[in-house]
Design an enzyme around this catalytic site. Structure first.
Site, PDB file in Angstrom:
ATOM      1  N   TYR A  24       0.749  -1.213  -0.034  1.00 39.41           N
ATOM      2  CA  TYR A  24       0.172   0.051   0.120  1.00 39.41           C
ATOM      3  C   TYR A  24       0.850   1.112  -0.067  1.00 39.41           C
ATOM      4  O   TYR A  24       1.727   1.587   0.809  1.00 39.41           O
ATOM      5  CB  TYR A  24      -0.828  -0.094   1.445  1.00 39.41           C
ATOM      6  CG  TYR A  24      -1.990  -1.038   1.238  1.00 39.41           C
ATOM      7  CD1 TYR A  24      -2.319  -1.740   0.050  1.00 39.41           C
ATOM      8  CD2 TYR A  24      -2.707  -1.362   2.274  1.00 39.41           C
ATOM      9  CE1 TYR A  24      -3.467  -2.648  -0.005  1.00 39.41           C
ATOM     10  CE2 TYR A  24      -3.736  -2.369   2.138  1.00 39.41           C
ATOM     11  CZ  TYR A  24      -4.098  -2.755   1.069  1.00 39.41           C
ATOM     12  OH  TYR A  24      -5.191  -3.854   1.165  1.00 39.41           O
ATOM     13  N   SER A  39     -13.670  -3.548  -0.075  1.00 44.80           N
ATOM     14  CA  SER A  39     -14.462  -2.703  -1.213  1.00 44.80           C
ATOM     15  C   SER A  39     -15.960  -2.767  -0.783  1.00 44.80           C
ATOM     16  O   SER A  39     -16.855  -3.358  -1.524  1.00 44.80           O
ATOM     17  CB  SER A  39     -14.159  -3.304  -2.457  1.00 44.80           C
ATOM     18  OG  SER A  39     -12.930  -2.506  -3.058  1.00 44.80           O
ATOM     19  N   PRO A  40     -16.221  -2.721   0.503  1.00 44.76           N
ATOM     20  CA  PRO A  40     -17.633  -2.914   0.882  1.00 44.76           C
ATOM     21  C   PRO A  40     -18.721  -1.991   0.347  1.00 44.76           C
ATOM     22  O   PRO A  40     -19.929  -2.482   0.411  1.00 44.76           O
ATOM     23  CB  PRO A  40     -17.745  -2.970   2.528  1.00 44.76           C
ATOM     24  CG  PRO A  40     -16.635  -2.101   2.662  1.00 44.76           C
ATOM     25  CD  PRO A  40     -15.541  -2.151   1.521  1.00 44.76           C
ATOM     26  N   GLY A  99     -18.540  -2.890  -8.208  1.00 49.27           N
ATOM     27  CA  GLY A  99     -17.484  -4.043  -8.922  1.00 49.27           C
ATOM     28  C   GLY A  99     -16.309  -4.027  -8.381  1.00 49.27           C
ATOM     29  O   GLY A  99     -15.959  -3.795  -7.485  1.00 49.27           O
ATOM     30  N   PHE A 100     -15.544  -4.593  -9.283  1.00 54.22           N
ATOM     31  CA  PHE A 100     -13.874  -4.594  -8.966  1.00 54.22           C
ATOM     32  C   PHE A 100     -13.609  -3.121  -9.339  1.00 54.22           C
ATOM     33  O   PHE A 100     -13.273  -2.787 -10.541  1.00 54.22           O
ATOM     34  CB  PHE A 100     -13.372  -5.621  -9.972  1.00 54.22           C
ATOM     35  CG  PHE A 100     -11.964  -5.832  -9.484  1.00 54.22           C
ATOM     36  CD1 PHE A 100     -11.544  -6.367  -8.452  1.00 54.22           C
ATOM     37  CD2 PHE A 100     -10.971  -5.347 -10.378  1.00 54.22           C
ATOM     38  CE1 PHE A 100     -10.148  -6.685  -8.126  1.00 54.22           C
ATOM     39  CE2 PHE A 100      -9.587  -5.385 -10.023  1.00 54.22           C
ATOM     40  CZ  PHE A 100      -9.142  -6.186  -9.063  1.00 54.22           C
TER      41      PHE A 100
END
Length: 311
Positions: free
Chosen positions: A52, A221-222, A226-227
């Protein structure tokens, strides 16, 4: 804030987690405000990864620089980090050498002598489970890692690791939201040949497998549709879903983001929601969904409004 004990450990954790993937360019004051807001809401669990940031360990380092935690303050926070992704190549690496080197780098960047949870970050197709086991054994014996888990792993990939790894794999961090809910949807529509939703992916039954094997599912990614395609909250592409979310938000007197959080935390699997936002107000709002008592009817109404088949 609702809490749970990570299976096989003494780590008591909130069911909403502060993800720190996007803090590289934030000021020290902004990072402190973000963490302080989370702590005030009952979130004392932070999620990192060695990749990150704009360079390796950057977000871990920025967190440590901004917070400058004393030993007692460090003990008040559960720190989770991940290793295994190598963006510049070889892309994925679960070798003994890489795991050990990555953890040492994370400890230095975080200015701590241990991390509470270490996850293997996405599957490595060339994994040698014995090498993973060797690394885990040494890290545990040295007191550098308290608990271990995985990210984005299928049931069979977890079983492969468990043939060699002695420690319980306490968590599996996967993408999950109301709209990105194949983990749930394929089970609801099982054996419905005419529906794409019924297609078994990734070996099938991952959510049930984790429940049966005492593995905490962590939802990343709640709020993503989508992605990495943007949030569904307030999106004109999801008018029916947002109408339901807004009605329930008004009913429960919470912001819409709390309803999106509650859809995950309401599930009996006792999942954790990993927030990716760096906006303190959104963190505080999402935290309100930690223990929101959605009824079965409300939960399924949201599920259906997101486009999933409810037979």
């Amino acid at each position: 804030m609702k809490t749970l004990t990570l299976p096989g450990t003494d780590v008591v954790a909130p069911n909403v987690v502060l993800g720190l993937m996007r803090i590289a360019e934030k000021s020290d004051d902004e990072i402190r405000e973000l963490v302080r807001t989370a702590r005030d809401a009952g979130i004392d669990f932070v999620d990192h990864a060695d990749v990150y940031g704009r360079e390796k360990h950057e977000c871990e380092r920025r967190f440590a620089d901004a917070m400058a935690l004393t030993p007692s303050q460090r003990d008040e926070i559960t720190i989770q980090t991940k290793c295994g992704i190598v963006p510049e190549g070889p892309y994925f690496d679960f070798s003994y050498e890489h795991i050990m080197t990555s953890v040492e780098g994370s400890l230095q960047a975080l200015r701590t002598d241990h991390v509470d949870v270490l996850l293997l970050h996405r599957p490595d197709a060339l994994v040698e489970p014995d090498e993973v086991a060797r690394a885990f054994d040494e890290l545990e014996a040295a007191g550098k890692v308290r608990a271990f888990g995985v990210s984005n792993h299928t049931p069979r990939q977890i079983e492969l690791l468990k043939r060699s790894v002695r420690q319980p794999l306490v968590a599996n961090q996967v993408q999950l939201s109301i709209t990105h809910a194949a983990l749930v949807a394929q089970g609801v529509a099982g054996n419905m040949v005419a529906e794409d939703q019924s297609v078994t992916r990734d070996g099938g039954g991952l959510l049930d497998y984790c429940r049966l094997n005492d593995i905490t599912v962590q939802a990343w990614s709640p709020f993503q549709a989508g992605f990495f395609t943007g949030t569904f909250l307030g999106s004109p592409e999801y008018p029916e879903l947002n109408a339901v979310i807004d009605r329930l938000a008004a009913q429960y007197d919470v912001p819409p983001i709390a309803i999106a959080t509650a859809w995950i935390t309401r599930h009996p699997a006792q999942m954790q929601v990993v927030l990716g936002t760096t906006t303190p107000e959104r963190v505080a709002g999402a935290a309100l969904g930690s223990d929101l008592p959605l009824t079965r009817a409300e939960w399924y109404e949201l599920f259906r409004a997101a486009g999933h088949i409810v037979p």
